[in-house]
Motif scaffolding. Structure first.
Motif, short mmCIF file in Angstrom:
data_model
loop_
_atom_site.label_atom_id
_atom_site.label_comp_id
_atom_site.label_asym_id
_atom_site.label_seq_id
_atom_site.Cartn_x
_atom_site.Cartn_y
_atom_site.Cartn_z
N HIS A 74 -33.83 0.44 -54.08
CA HIS A 74 -32.76 0.51 -53.20
C HIS A 74 -31.26 0.31 -53.80
CE1 HIS A 74 -32.00 -3.75 -52.15
NE2 HIS A 74 -33.17 -3.73 -52.02
N GLU A 75 -30.01 0.58 -53.02
CA GLU A 75 -28.96 0.39 -53.30
C GLU A 75 -28.33 -1.00 -53.20
OE1 GLU A 75 -28.79 1.33 -48.91
OE2 GLU A 75 -30.04 1.70 -50.54
N TRP A 76 -27.56 -1.41 -54.09
CA TRP A 76 -26.80 -2.51 -53.86
C TRP A 76 -26.44 -2.85 -52.70
CZ3 TRP A 76 -27.43 -6.36 -57.23
CH2 TRP A 76 -26.42 -7.58 -57.23
N ILE A 165 -32.02 4.68 -55.96
CA ILE A 165 -31.02 5.00 -54.91
C ILE A 165 -29.69 4.46 -54.95
CG2 ILE A 165 -30.64 5.51 -52.43
CD1 ILE A 165 -33.73 5.18 -52.10
N GLY A 166 -28.54 5.29 -55.14
CA GLY A 166 -27.22 4.51 -55.27
C GLY A 166 -27.36 3.86 -56.47
N GLU A 167 -26.83 2.28 -56.43
CA GLU A 167 -26.77 1.42 -57.44
C GLU A 167 -28.16 1.12 -58.11
OE1 GLU A 167 -23.14 0.77 -55.29
OE2 GLU A 167 -25.17 0.95 -54.87
N SER A 201 -28.33 9.91 -55.06
CA SER A 201 -26.81 9.59 -54.86
C SER A 201 -26.62 8.43 -55.92
CB SER A 201 -26.76 8.78 -53.38
OG SER A 201 -26.97 9.77 -52.49
N GLU A 203 -24.61 6.11 -58.36
CA GLU A 203 -23.39 5.51 -58.55
C GLU A 203 -23.20 5.29 -59.81
OE1 GLU A 203 -21.09 4.93 -56.50
OE2 GLU A 203 -22.21 4.71 -54.34
N GLN A 235 -20.88 10.64 -54.25
CA GLN A 235 -21.51 10.54 -55.41
C GLN A 235 -21.78 12.19 -56.03
OE1 GLN A 235 -22.90 9.24 -52.87
NE2 GLN A 235 -22.08 7.11 -52.98
N SER A 271 -25.04 10.30 -47.87
CA SER A 271 -25.47 9.73 -49.19
C SER A 271 -26.60 8.61 -48.99
CB SER A 271 -24.36 8.96 -49.88
OG SER A 271 -23.25 9.74 -50.01
N GLY A 272 -27.35 8.16 -49.98
CA GLY A 272 -28.35 7.16 -49.83
C GLY A 272 -29.29 7.45 -48.50
#
Length: 307
Positions: A74-76, A165-167, A201, A203, A235, A271-272
């Motif tokens: 998962h994202e930060w 995802i994301g970061e 998405s 980053e 993104q 996003s995300g």
């Protein structure tokens, strides 16, 4: 009933008890056959080599040695809970899914210091060294868990896929790059297990670590890769940039054909988690991409017992 209670407990631990109850509802009077506990969705508490306890949510497959395992990162400043729809869709398609909540995030927010005192991670002060620790220890510990499942015949680690995802896309890419640099020792396979990558998405940077770095790794360039982002999202432009670079390199390697590459940009600003949950084409695209690009057979990504 046992299966239902266990799954609800897992979902509740990441904030999705109501979703679990709805998804698992049965008509009155219908009794569901008892399921093998080893195939029951559950939370796993893993201890990394640097002694940090992290939580992972595991959704086993019924496909045995043909099951493709998927690690979701998962994202930060995020957590696993918002991606329940993705986990369920992947599991229903035969994948074995592990969603980790890495150190400082979700339900993995504490560590024990040198004096034996429990302390809280402070995301605001976590920097590059912490991200490197997530890659080196947290994601790697998930692989060790999957290795045990592989040797029990419940999945095929040699067909491992990652969804970042994301970061989390940055961390997934960096870890895959490291895994592909681990050589086999004689007939003992050690690394090079990642066979497909999905970046959702993505980053550009995370604490000094750039998405472009793993995208340029010669080993990863050869892997099937899906880049998914809302075209009008923050993104979207970055996804197009890194996608264009990857496509160019793949064409050079494959006589003008970008084999195993897809850039999917639905017309949305989501996003995300919002992109995954609210864009109806997102989850089907991820599932279809992995099914079409990660084969398990005697001639492709065959099951191997691991040391």
């Amino acid at each position: 009933m046992f299966f239902r209670l266990i799954v609800v407990a897992v979902f509740a631990s990441i904030g999705w008890a109501s979703v679990a109850s709805t998804a698992l509802a049965q008509p009155p009077g219908v009794r569901k056959p008892a399921e093998d506990p080893a195939l029951t969705p559950r939370r796993e508490v893993l201890t990394t080599k640097d002694k940090v306890k992290i939580n992972a949510f595991y959704f086993p497959s019924k496909e045995g040695k043909k099951a493709v395992p998927v690690i979701v990162v998962h994202e930060w400043k995020g957590q696993a809970g918002p991606y329940m729809k993705l986990f369920l869709a992947l599991r229903e398609s035969g994948f074995a899914v592990v969603a980790l909540e890495y150190r400082g995030h979700g339900t993995s927010k504490t560590y024990t210091d040198e004096r034996g005192t429990e302390q809280d991670f402070n995301i605001a002060t976590m920097g590059r060294r912490d991200v490197e620790a997530i890659i080196r220890y947290d994601i790697e510990e998930v692989k060790q868990f999957l290795k045990a499942e592989n040797n029990a015949g419940r999945l095929n680690l040699n067909a491992l896929s990652l969804v970042g995802i994301g970061e989390g896309a940055i961390m997934a890419g960096y870890w895959a790059s490291v895994d592909w640099k681990i050589p086999s020792v004689g007939r003992m396979k050690q690394g090079q297990d990642v066979k497909a990558l999905v970046y959702v998405s993505p980053e550009k940077n995370l604490n000094g670590m750039a998405m472009v770095t793993p995208m340029q790794d010669p080993n990863l360039v050869r892997l099937p890769t899906l880049i998914l982002a809302g075209k009008a999202s923050p993104q979207g432009r970055e996804a197009e940039k890194i996608g264009s670079r990857l496509e160019t390199v793949k064409k050079k390697l494959n006589r003008g054909v970008a084999t195993g590459y897809e850039l999917f940009l639905p017309s949305t600003n989501l996003s995300g988690a919002a992109l995954i949950n609210d864009e109806p084409t997102a989850i089907p695209k991820i599932v279809t991409f992995l099914k079409e690009n990660v084969d398990v057979s005697d001639s492709a990504n065959e099951w191997i017992d691991r040391p």
